[in-house]
Scaffold this motif. Structure first.
Motif, PDB file in Angstrom:
ATOM      1  N   SER A  43       0.849  -1.260  -0.089  1.00  0.00           N
ATOM      2  CA  SER A  43       0.086  -0.014   0.067  1.00  0.00           C
ATOM      3  C   SER A  43       0.806   1.205  -0.005  1.00  0.00           C
ATOM      4  N   SER A  44       2.056   1.163   0.548  1.00  0.00           N
ATOM      5  CA  SER A  44       2.960   2.374   0.583  1.00  0.00           C
ATOM      6  C   SER A  44       3.268   2.573  -0.689  1.00  0.00           C
ATOM      7  N   THR A  45       3.985   1.570  -1.672  1.00  0.00           N
ATOM      8  CA  THR A  45       4.191   1.668  -2.957  1.00  0.00           C
ATOM      9  C   THR A  45       3.089   2.025  -3.684  1.00  0.00           C
ATOM     10  N   GLU A  46       1.735   1.623  -3.454  1.00  0.00           N
ATOM     11  CA  GLU A  46       0.924   2.121  -4.321  1.00  0.00           C
ATOM     12  C   GLU A  46       0.576   3.521  -4.034  1.00  0.00           C
ATOM     13  N   GLN A  47       0.808   3.900  -2.843  1.00  0.00           N
ATOM     14  CA  GLN A  47       0.596   5.307  -2.617  1.00  0.00           C
ATOM     15  C   GLN A  47       1.484   6.320  -3.209  1.00  0.00           C
ATOM     16  N   ARG A  48       2.905   6.003  -3.214  1.00  0.00           N
ATOM     17  CA  ARG A  48       3.809   6.541  -3.978  1.00  0.00           C
ATOM     18  C   ARG A  48       3.511   6.710  -5.444  1.00  0.00           C
ATOM     19  N   VAL A  49       2.746   5.881  -5.998  1.00  0.00           N
ATOM     20  CA  VAL A  49       2.634   5.649  -7.593  1.00  0.00           C
ATOM     21  C   VAL A  49       1.621   6.753  -7.593  1.00  0.00           C
ATOM     22  N   VAL A  50       0.473   6.761  -7.002  1.00  0.00           N
ATOM     23  CA  VAL A  50      -0.441   7.708  -7.162  1.00  0.00           C
ATOM     24  C   VAL A  50      -0.359   8.982  -6.894  1.00  0.00           C
ATOM     25  N   THR A  51       0.848   9.252  -5.898  1.00  0.00           N
ATOM     26  CA  THR A  51       1.129  10.489  -5.829  1.00  0.00           C
ATOM     27  C   THR A  51       2.024  11.131  -6.904  1.00  0.00           C
ATOM     28  N   ALA A  52       3.043  10.274  -7.519  1.00  0.00           N
ATOM     29  CA  ALA A  52       3.705  10.606  -8.652  1.00  0.00           C
ATOM     30  C   ALA A  52       2.812  10.943  -9.719  1.00  0.00           C
ATOM     31  N   THR A  53       1.551  10.091 -10.046  1.00  0.00           N
ATOM     32  CA  THR A  53       0.970  10.330 -11.150  1.00  0.00           C
ATOM     33  C   THR A  53       0.195  11.676 -10.996  1.00  0.00           C
ATOM     34  N   SER A  54      -0.357  11.657  -9.720  1.00  0.00           N
ATOM     35  CA  SER A  54      -1.167  13.147  -9.714  1.00  0.00           C
ATOM     36  C   SER A  54      -0.359  14.173  -9.965  1.00  0.00           C
ATOM     37  N   LEU A  55       0.766  14.185  -9.400  1.00  0.00           N
ATOM     38  CA  LEU A  55       1.833  15.252  -9.477  1.00  0.00           C
ATOM     39  C   LEU A  55       2.178  15.489 -11.098  1.00  0.00           C
ATOM     40  N   GLY A  56       2.423  14.487 -11.473  1.00  0.00           N
ATOM     41  CA  GLY A  56       2.614  14.568 -13.308  1.00  0.00           C
ATOM     42  C   GLY A  56       1.601  14.991 -13.955  1.00  0.00           C
ATOM     43  N   ALA A  57       0.304  14.552 -13.692  1.00  0.00           N
ATOM     44  CA  ALA A  57      -0.920  15.122 -14.277  1.00  0.00           C
ATOM     45  C   ALA A  57      -1.021  16.644 -14.111  1.00  0.00           C
ATOM     46  N   ALA A  58      -0.809  16.906 -12.735  1.00  0.00           N
ATOM     47  CA  ALA A  58      -0.803  18.519 -12.184  1.00  0.00           C
ATOM     48  C   ALA A  58       0.211  19.116 -12.895  1.00  0.00           C
ATOM     49  N   SER A  59       1.388  18.685 -13.036  1.00  0.00           N
ATOM     50  CA  SER A  59       2.377  19.481 -13.725  1.00  0.00           C
ATOM     51  C   SER A  59       2.194  19.687 -15.495  1.00  0.00           C
ATOM     52  N   THR A  71      -6.327   8.406 -16.225  1.00  0.00           N
ATOM     53  CA  THR A  71      -6.056   7.282 -15.665  1.00  0.00           C
ATOM     54  C   THR A  71      -5.620   7.144 -14.424  1.00  0.00           C
ATOM     55  N   TRP A  72      -5.532   8.304 -13.644  1.00  0.00           N
ATOM     56  CA  TRP A  72      -4.905   8.276 -12.246  1.00  0.00           C
ATOM     57  C   TRP A  72      -6.078   7.762 -11.414  1.00  0.00           C
ATOM     58  N   LYS A  73      -5.748   6.932 -10.643  1.00  0.00           N
ATOM     59  CA  LYS A  73      -6.807   6.383  -9.817  1.00  0.00           C
ATOM     60  C   LYS A  73      -6.355   6.644  -8.195  1.00  0.00           C
ATOM     61  N   PRO A  74      -6.991   7.703  -7.634  1.00  0.00           N
ATOM     62  CA  PRO A  74      -6.781   8.336  -6.484  1.00  0.00           C
ATOM     63  C   PRO A  74      -7.131   7.352  -5.497  1.00  0.00           C
ATOM     64  N   PRO A  75      -6.562   7.171  -4.388  1.00  0.00           N
ATOM     65  CA  PRO A  75      -7.016   6.234  -3.134  1.00  0.00           C
ATOM     66  C   PRO A  75      -8.544   6.488  -2.723  1.00  0.00           C
ATOM     67  N   PRO A  76      -8.934   5.483  -2.086  1.00  0.00           N
ATOM     68  CA  PRO A  76     -10.245   5.452  -1.880  1.00  0.00           C
ATOM     69  C   PRO A  76     -10.403   6.747  -0.548  1.00  0.00           C
ATOM     70  N   LEU A  77     -11.821   7.185  -0.194  1.00  0.00           N
ATOM     71  CA  LEU A  77     -11.577   8.161   0.745  1.00  0.00           C
ATOM     72  C   LEU A  77     -11.681   7.277   2.341  1.00  0.00           C
TER      73      LEU A  77
END
Length: 132
Positions: A5-21, A126-132
């Protein structure tokens, strides 16, 4: 927290920051494109027989305002606002249309922004954020 889950969270964060940039980059390019249009740069060449012919200064102000709007959405996307995902996709699609109409003024710049818009739409959708 498990390692997976820690690795998955890092991937989600990187994807969201990439999309934002990507969205932020498109916004900055739109802004710069607008400034060049308002300044009536000599780098623009307009074909005489183009159907979609508009005033260069009006287009410049449109691109400035649109660029600022894209930058705001890009920053909101980086901050994690969920509404910014839909806004980013809609604004990137409008940006594709606007840059298609801008093609006769600056073709190479328009094509670069269109390609970045397509990449931004792909990254955000394609970014899948973690569930709330």
């Amino acid at each position: 927290m498990t390692e997976e889950s820690s690795t998955e969270q890092r991937v989600v964060t990187a994807t969201s920051l990439g999309a934002a940039s990507l969205v932020l980059t498109v916004g900055l390019l739109q802004f710069a494109q607008g400034i060049a249009g308002v300044a009536e740069s000599e780098g623009f060449s307009v074909g005489y027989e183009y159907t979609y012919r508009f005033d260069l200064i009006v287009w410049g102000w449109f691109h400035i305002a649109f660029g600022v709007l894209l930058c705001v959405v890009g920053l909101a996307l980086a901050a994690g606002a969920r509404w910014a995902r839909v806004a980013a996709i809609v604004l990137a699609a409008i940006s594709i249309l606007a840059n298609f109409l801008w093609l006769p003024y600056y073709p190479s710049w328009s094509m670069v922004i269109i390609a970045l818009d397509v990449a931004a739409i792909w990254a955000v959708s394609t970014w899948k954020p973690p569930p709330l």
